[in-house]
Design an enzyme around this catalytic site. Structure first.
Site, short mmCIF file in Angstrom:
data_model
loop_
_atom_site.label_atom_id
_atom_site.label_comp_id
_atom_site.label_asym_id
_atom_site.label_seq_id
_atom_site.Cartn_x
_atom_site.Cartn_y
_atom_site.Cartn_z
N GLU A 190 15.86 114.03 33.48
CA GLU A 190 15.52 113.92 34.91
C GLU A 190 16.08 115.08 35.73
O GLU A 190 15.42 115.57 36.65
CB GLU A 190 16.00 112.58 35.47
N HIS A 193 13.81 118.02 35.54
CA HIS A 193 12.76 118.03 36.56
C HIS A 193 13.32 118.53 37.89
O HIS A 193 12.67 119.29 38.60
CB HIS A 193 12.20 116.61 36.77
ZN LIG Z 1 9.97 113.45 32.84
#
Ligand SMILES: [Zn+2]
Ligand SMILES: [Ca+2]
Length: 273
Positions: A190, A193
């Site tokens: 995460e 990202h």
């Molecule tokens: Zn992802």
């Protein structure tokens, strides 16, 4: 250290609201892809001119970790679940340690600036995302911009400002209950990202995929740790199953590529520095 990422550890109950593992980050918008292409072009020029080493500096990120649960015993239960007493490192800190360890080889460090614990049914069940994020987002001493899904720059106070962070289910923290995803690597994915990276399987076998040259194309997300998988046989390289931006199991995750780290740095320089 201009930016702060916050990580939400939702109640374990939230896990049941989802059908097994999967990332909640929306697919990249056309604007996001346009930015990625721009950055890729710049990185290629810098690489060609041998300037890429200058692009890479240490990135330091301030982090706030927030735990949200439906009841006090749920907050505690995650800790006791790990068999830790108060004198030992908390779940939050263990979760954070995974982040630290995973990014350290790439010159990226995180500074834990604070933690909070909140009992809130609605928030824990993901019923009031903006309310939760508005309440928990920590203020910065100076203006900032961010890039998330939409157009590159979103001012303080906008929804994207408050969304600018990472959330993971408590079942994915070290020792959590989600099979194959209980080593805390979901937080690494995460934050990938958050640093501007796209799934390695984005776009399948055609086109420019994740806009990073050294991650081989993938027809679809990997599951488990399928050694030797080659889902785009006409394209060079085996599937990047060990890459943090695939969907492999936590045990399988072990790397970002040099190209992804270049992207993290150029994204950082453009939007977050
Ligand atoms: Zn992802
Ligand atoms: Ca690629």
């Amino acid at each position: 250290m201009l930016f702060r990422v916050f990580i939400l550890l939702a109640s374990a109950l939230l896990a049941q609201a989802h059908d097994g593992p999967g990332c909640g980050t929306a697919p990249p918008s056309p604007e996001f892809l346009a930015v990625g292409r721009q950055l890729a072009e710049r990185e290629n020029i810098a690489r060609h001119d041998n300037r890429i080493s200058r692009v890479r500096r240490t990135i330091e990120v301030d982090v706030y970790l927030h735990t949200v649960a439906t009841s006090k015993d749920k907050l505690v239960s995650v800790g006791t679940f790990l068999g830790m007493d108060a004198s030992q490192m908390s779940v939050l800190h263990r979760q954070f340690a995974v982040l630290l360890k995973s990014y350290l080889p790439y010159g990226i460090t995180f500074h834990l600036k604070g933690t909070t614990e909140t009992i809130n049914d609605k928030w824990s069940l993901d019923k009031d995302e903006m309310g939760m994020k508005r309440a928990l987002r920590r203020r910065l001493p100076h203006p900032q911009h961010l890039l998330r899904r939409g157009p590159p720059r979103r001012p303080r106070g906008s929804e994207d400002f408050y969304r600018d962070g990472c959330s993971v289910l408590s079942s994915t923290v070290p020792g959590g209950s989600m099979a194959d995803f209980r080593l805390g690597k979901t937080s690494v994915h995460e934050t990938g990202h958050w640093f501007g990276l796209i799934h390695t399987f984005e776009g399948g076998c055609v086109g420019d995929n994740d806009l990073v040259d050294d991650t081989p194309a993938q027809a679809s997300a990997s599951a488990g740790c399928p050694k030797g998988r080659d889902s785009c046989p006409l394209k060079p390289g085996l599937d990047p199953i060990h890459n943090y931006m695939d969907y492999s199991s936590d045990e399988c995750y072990s790397e970002f590529t040099s190209g992804q780290i270049d992207r993290i740095h150029s994204f950082w320089d453009k939007y977050r520095k």
